[in-house]
Design a protein around this motif. Structure first.
Motif, PDB file in Angstrom:
ATOM      1  N   ASN A 366      30.192  55.393  53.275  1.00 43.96           N
ATOM      2  CA  ASN A 366      28.771  55.679  53.452  1.00 43.96           C
ATOM      3  C   ASN A 366      28.561  57.191  53.486  1.00 43.96           C
ATOM      4  N   ASP A 367      27.746  57.717  52.551  1.00 44.56           N
ATOM      5  CA  ASP A 367      27.548  59.163  52.440  1.00 44.56           C
ATOM      6  C   ASP A 367      26.867  59.753  53.666  1.00 44.56           C
ATOM      7  N   ARG A 368      26.067  58.962  54.356  1.00 43.62           N
ATOM      8  CA  ARG A 368      25.295  59.493  55.478  1.00 43.62           C
ATOM      9  C   ARG A 368      26.125  59.621  56.751  1.00 43.62           C
ATOM     10  N   ASN A 369      26.888  58.560  57.082  1.00 43.74           N
ATOM     11  CA  ASN A 369      27.632  58.593  58.353  1.00 43.74           C
ATOM     12  C   ASN A 369      29.142  58.595  58.195  1.00 43.74           C
ATOM     13  N   GLY A 370      29.628  58.476  56.962  1.00 44.47           N
ATOM     14  CA  GLY A 370      31.065  58.520  56.729  1.00 44.47           C
ATOM     15  C   GLY A 370      31.807  57.230  57.047  1.00 44.47           C
ATOM     16  N   ASN A 371      31.080  56.183  57.433  1.00 46.14           N
ATOM     17  CA  ASN A 371      31.723  54.911  57.731  1.00 46.14           C
ATOM     18  C   ASN A 371      32.281  54.285  56.457  1.00 46.14           C
ATOM     19  N   VAL A 372      33.416  53.607  56.614  1.00 42.74           N
ATOM     20  CA  VAL A 372      34.047  52.935  55.476  1.00 42.74           C
ATOM     21  C   VAL A 372      33.692  51.453  55.540  1.00 42.74           C
ATOM     22  N   ASN A 373      33.027  50.963  54.506  1.00 37.56           N
ATOM     23  CA  ASN A 373      32.607  49.568  54.450  1.00 37.56           C
ATOM     24  C   ASN A 373      33.421  48.831  53.391  1.00 37.56           C
ATOM     25  N   PRO A 374      34.123  47.758  53.773  1.00 36.06           N
ATOM     26  CA  PRO A 374      34.895  47.004  52.780  1.00 36.06           C
ATOM     27  C   PRO A 374      33.994  46.076  51.971  1.00 36.06           C
ATOM     28  N   LEU A 375      34.218  46.035  50.684  1.00 38.32           N
ATOM     29  CA  LEU A 375      33.509  45.125  49.795  1.00 38.32           C
ATOM     30  C   LEU A 375      34.537  44.204  49.144  1.00 38.32           C
ATOM     31  N   PHE A 376      34.220  42.928  49.080  1.00 34.32           N
ATOM     32  CA  PHE A 376      35.155  41.943  48.553  1.00 34.32           C
ATOM     33  C   PHE A 376      34.715  41.553  47.148  1.00 34.32           C
ATOM     34  N   LYS A 377      35.614  41.801  46.188  1.00 33.35           N
ATOM     35  CA  LYS A 377      35.292  41.630  44.774  1.00 33.35           C
ATOM     36  C   LYS A 377      36.288  40.687  44.100  1.00 33.35           C
ATOM     37  N   THR A 378      35.878  40.165  42.943  1.00 37.14           N
ATOM     38  CA  THR A 378      36.828  39.449  42.100  1.00 37.14           C
ATOM     39  C   THR A 378      37.720  40.472  41.408  1.00 37.14           C
ATOM     40  N   HIS A 379      38.838  40.007  40.853  1.00 42.04           N
ATOM     41  CA  HIS A 379      39.804  40.925  40.241  1.00 42.04           C
ATOM     42  C   HIS A 379      39.754  40.787  38.722  1.00 42.04           C
ATOM     43  N   PRO A 380      39.720  41.910  38.001  1.00 41.10           N
ATOM     44  CA  PRO A 380      39.735  41.818  36.534  1.00 41.10           C
ATOM     45  C   PRO A 380      41.088  41.344  36.029  1.00 41.10           C
ATOM     46  N   GLY A 381      41.100  40.739  34.876  1.00 43.22           N
ATOM     47  CA  GLY A 381      42.348  40.258  34.295  1.00 43.22           C
ATOM     48  C   GLY A 381      42.133  39.949  32.815  1.00 43.22           C
ATOM     49  N   PRO A 382      43.137  39.428  32.127  1.00 43.30           N
ATOM     50  CA  PRO A 382      44.494  39.157  32.621  1.00 43.30           C
ATOM     51  C   PRO A 382      45.343  40.424  32.669  1.00 43.30           C
ATOM     52  N   PRO A 383      46.489  40.373  33.363  1.00 47.07           N
ATOM     53  CA  PRO A 383      47.314  41.576  33.511  1.00 47.07           C
ATOM     54  C   PRO A 383      48.210  41.858  32.312  1.00 47.07           C
ATOM     55  N   VAL A 384      48.278  40.943  31.346  1.00 45.13           N
ATOM     56  CA  VAL A 384      49.157  41.133  30.178  1.00 45.13           C
ATOM     57  C   VAL A 384      48.365  40.869  28.907  1.00 45.13           C
ATOM     58  N   SER A 385      48.889  41.388  27.797  1.00 43.80           N
ATOM     59  CA  SER A 385      48.258  41.166  26.507  1.00 43.80           C
ATOM     60  C   SER A 385      48.758  39.848  25.914  1.00 43.80           C
ATOM     61  N   GLU A 386      48.618  39.680  24.633  1.00 43.91           N
ATOM     62  CA  GLU A 386      49.025  38.425  23.992  1.00 43.91           C
ATOM     63  C   GLU A 386      50.536  38.244  23.981  1.00 43.91           C
ATOM     64  N   LYS A 387      51.273  39.320  24.125  1.00 43.14           N
ATOM     65  CA  LYS A 387      52.730  39.240  24.117  1.00 43.14           C
ATOM     66  C   LYS A 387      53.299  39.944  25.334  1.00 43.14           C
ATOM     67  N   CYS A 388      54.493  39.524  25.745  1.00 46.71           N
ATOM     68  CA  CYS A 388      55.172  40.157  26.866  1.00 46.71           C
ATOM     69  C   CYS A 388      55.451  41.618  26.521  1.00 46.71           C
ATOM     70  N   PRO A 389      55.036  42.549  27.333  1.00 42.95           N
ATOM     71  CA  PRO A 389      55.256  43.974  27.037  1.00 42.95           C
ATOM     72  C   PRO A 389      56.736  44.347  26.938  1.00 42.95           C
ATOM     73  N   GLU A 390      57.611  43.534  27.499  1.00 39.07           N
ATOM     74  CA  GLU A 390      59.028  43.887  27.527  1.00 39.07           C
ATOM     75  C   GLU A 390      59.809  43.318  26.351  1.00 39.07           C
ATOM     76  N   CYS A 391      59.646  42.020  26.097  1.00 34.52           N
ATOM     77  CA  CYS A 391      60.474  41.413  25.038  1.00 34.52           C
ATOM     78  C   CYS A 391      59.649  40.828  23.912  1.00 34.52           C
TER      79      CYS A 391
END
Length: 585
Positions: A366-391
């Motif tokens: 909060n810019d006025r009082n400096g308090n930290v307010n937690p906000l609960f959000k969904t998570h973007p995804g997916p974490p990988v592309s069409e193929k495994c990044p390693e193999c």
């Protein structure tokens, strides 16, 4: 009747005596009740963990009691000073004014003074240790309940339940044998009939009935229990919803699941999902996946009722998992549940895993009082592309596992307390050596998902296998942390990414070449080997490759205790079709 005053044990015909630590039970020569001696480790571990938890709870309650006493004493002193100021001292009187450091006369003494309890009087009051109630939902022979009653000093009483009439008959026989039956009664009588509270009930109170009905009966706040132990033959899933509701705030839930053929393989994904609300994976770290699937089941069940969990100790042992979880109430913490829950994309080619959290917590200032307010959000995804990044294995060849618990599976501070207790009481546990080994590894275990073994990674590269110390040194020299995992011998956990780990093996291959002609053209190993390491690994021996537990000779992992050991065969009896569990494990 105390155990010390018991007459010599008379073994009836058709029975045999089984002794474990301080307790004795009579086992029939038939299979009407089941006991697996291999599970002594489970029972020893449970006694130590519950005892440690109870001592911590008692310390916390004593601290609160002392703080309350200090507040009362302070209020009494303030009232005394206030009365002293308002009541003038009579001229020529020798009566002391209240608050000038001398005690008043007691009320009714004829002095006519107000009865003020001083701080010294309050300080003289003694704290009474907190006694707790434990409910064992599936007791079978009663051995576990008997051991709890005899070996945990702060226990008030144990409610030992089973749906089988033959099991409850065995329990009554064994409870009396151990001198704990001062009056065996229905465990619900004390709550239903207030007059029953005045009767002298035994320390182990036997109940015959459906475990879920009994736990739901104890779900009202006024008659909740402090500890619930679920130790069934197979899955504990049907009992978890009732269990999380009947535990007091800050209470302990102990859970055993022996269905690792469902939890730790992908042979029955539909069964795993119906039991635990998640899908397993066939990978070398499948036993840790099993732990996280069960933890997620407990967490999601608790969240429905505004409760959240804190895993204290979660172990994969032999043919089962054993978890000790603290259950607490807190709407704000419940909101974090989604951020502690993940699904994982697991590559079938190299077993690299990519976590997808179901939620995230964003802190907004909060810019006025400096308090930290937690906000609960969904998570973007997916974490990988069409193929495994390693193999480069295609996405459709990957396995999706979960949702499962992605938070810590142990509390190192609590595990350390259990180890301290064990150090002082080694002679009280038949499996103390193995307990010390497994607990020490668990205490050191990194709070990161999943372990690996160098031999399995080397197999993906078709290379010779570096030693555990070589791999550990390379990771440590690169600035990553490492630990052992309790779930598998020769395993490591690390803060390094899978790509960092693969770079270590690519560096190893440079000095230990692979015979490429033996690798198929379309094998994932060719993709792994084609990449150059982003940084050359340093295999110089690092002083921390030997973890503290490695400096002591410990029995960390299972050694076959008997031929053909395992979960055993379920008990048989005339009430088999209605039995929930005949296992004392």
């Amino acid at each position: 009747m105390s155990s010390s005053s018991q007459p010599p044990v008379v073994i009836p015909e058709g029975y045999k005596l089984h002794t474990e630590n301080t307790s004795h039970i009579l086992l029939p020569n038939t299979k009407e009740a089941f006991l697996n001696p291999v599970q002594e480790f489970n029972r020893d571990l449970s006694v130590a963990a519950i005892r440690t938890w109870s001592e911590e709870l008692n310390e916390a309650k004593e601290k609160k009691w002392k703080q309350a006493q200090e507040r009362k004493a302070k209020r009494s002193e303030d009232v005394g000073e206030d009365v002293s100021r308002k009541r003038p001292k009579l001229e020529g009187s020798t009566e002391p004014a209240i608050g000038d450091g001398q005690a008043d006369e007691p009320s009714g003494s004829g002095g006519g003074s107000t009865d003020i309890v001083t701080g010294d009087a309050k300080a003289s009051a003694e704290y009474r240790s907190h006694k707790f109630v434990l409910l064992e939902a599936l007791s079978a022979t009663g051995l576990r309940s008997i051991r709890y009653a005899k070996e945990i000093p702060l226990i008030k009483h144990v409610i030992a339940n089973d749906i089988s009439s033959s099991a409850t008959a065995a329990m009554k026989r064994n409870v009396e044998l151990n001198g704990l039956a001062d009056g065996v009664a229905d465990a619900r009588t004390e709550d239903i009939n207030p007059a029953a509270r005045k009767s002298k009930l035994g320390k182990v109170r036997i109940n015959e009935g459906d475990a879920r009905a009994l736990m739901y009966h104890h779900s009202q706040e006024r008659n909740r229990v402090d500890v619930v132990d679920l130790d069934p033959y197979g899955t504990a899933a049907p009992f978890i919803d009732a269990a999380v509701q009947c535990i007091n705030d800050g209470g302990l839930l102990c859970v055993t699941c022996t269905d690792l053929s469902v939890l730790a393989t992908n042979n029955y994904p539909e069964k795993c999902y119906s039991n635990y609300g998640g899908v397993p994976v066939k990978a070398e770290y499948c036993h840790e996946v099993a732990l996280r699937l069960v933890l997620n089941t407990i967490s999601s069940s608790a969240a429905r009722y505004g409760r959240y969990i804190q895993p204290l100790l979660s172990l994969s042992i032999d043919f089962y998992v054993r978890l000790f979880v603290k259950v607490q109430t807190g709407p704000f913490e419940v909101k974090k549940t989604a951020s502690k829950t993940s699904i994982y994309y697991v590559c079938s080619g190299c077993q690299s895993f990519y976590g997808q959290s179901l939620g995230r917590v964003v802190e907004k200032v909060n810019d006025r009082n400096g308090n930290v307010n937690p906000l609960f959000k969904t998570h973007p995804g997916p974490p990988v592309s069409e193929k495994c990044p390693e193999c480069a294995s295609p996405l459709h060849a990957n396995a999706v596992a979960g949702p499962m618990w992605a938070g810590p599976i142990h509390d190192p501070r609590f595990v350390g307390k259990v180890l301290e207790h064990l150090e002082d009481n080694q002679d009280k546990y038949g499996t103390a050596t193995r307990m010390k080994g497994m607990l020490t590894v668990a205490q050191e275990e990194l709070d990161t998902p999943f372990y690996f073994t160098p031999s399995r990674i080397a197999g993906f590269f078709h290379s010779t296998c570096p030693s555990l110390d070589d791999v550990a040194s390379a990771l440590l020299n690169a600035g990553h942390n490492i630990s052992r995992s309790h779930a598998a011998a020769g395993s490591l956990k690390t803060t390094a990414t899978r790509a960092d780990l693969h770079d270590v093996f690519r560096s190893w291959v440079q000095s230990h070449p692979v015979k490429m002609e033996k690798i198929a053209e379309n094998a994932p190993a060719r993709v792994l080997l084609a990449k150059e390491p982003r940084a050359k690994a340093d295999f110089t021996r690092h002083p921390q490759t030997v973890t503290p537990s490695s400096k002591v000779k410990l029995v960390r992992y299972q050694q076959n205790p008997t031929p053909n050991w395992g979960p055993g065969t379920k008990a048989e009896s005339g009430t088999k079709r209605k039995r929930q569990s005949e296992v004392e494990s």
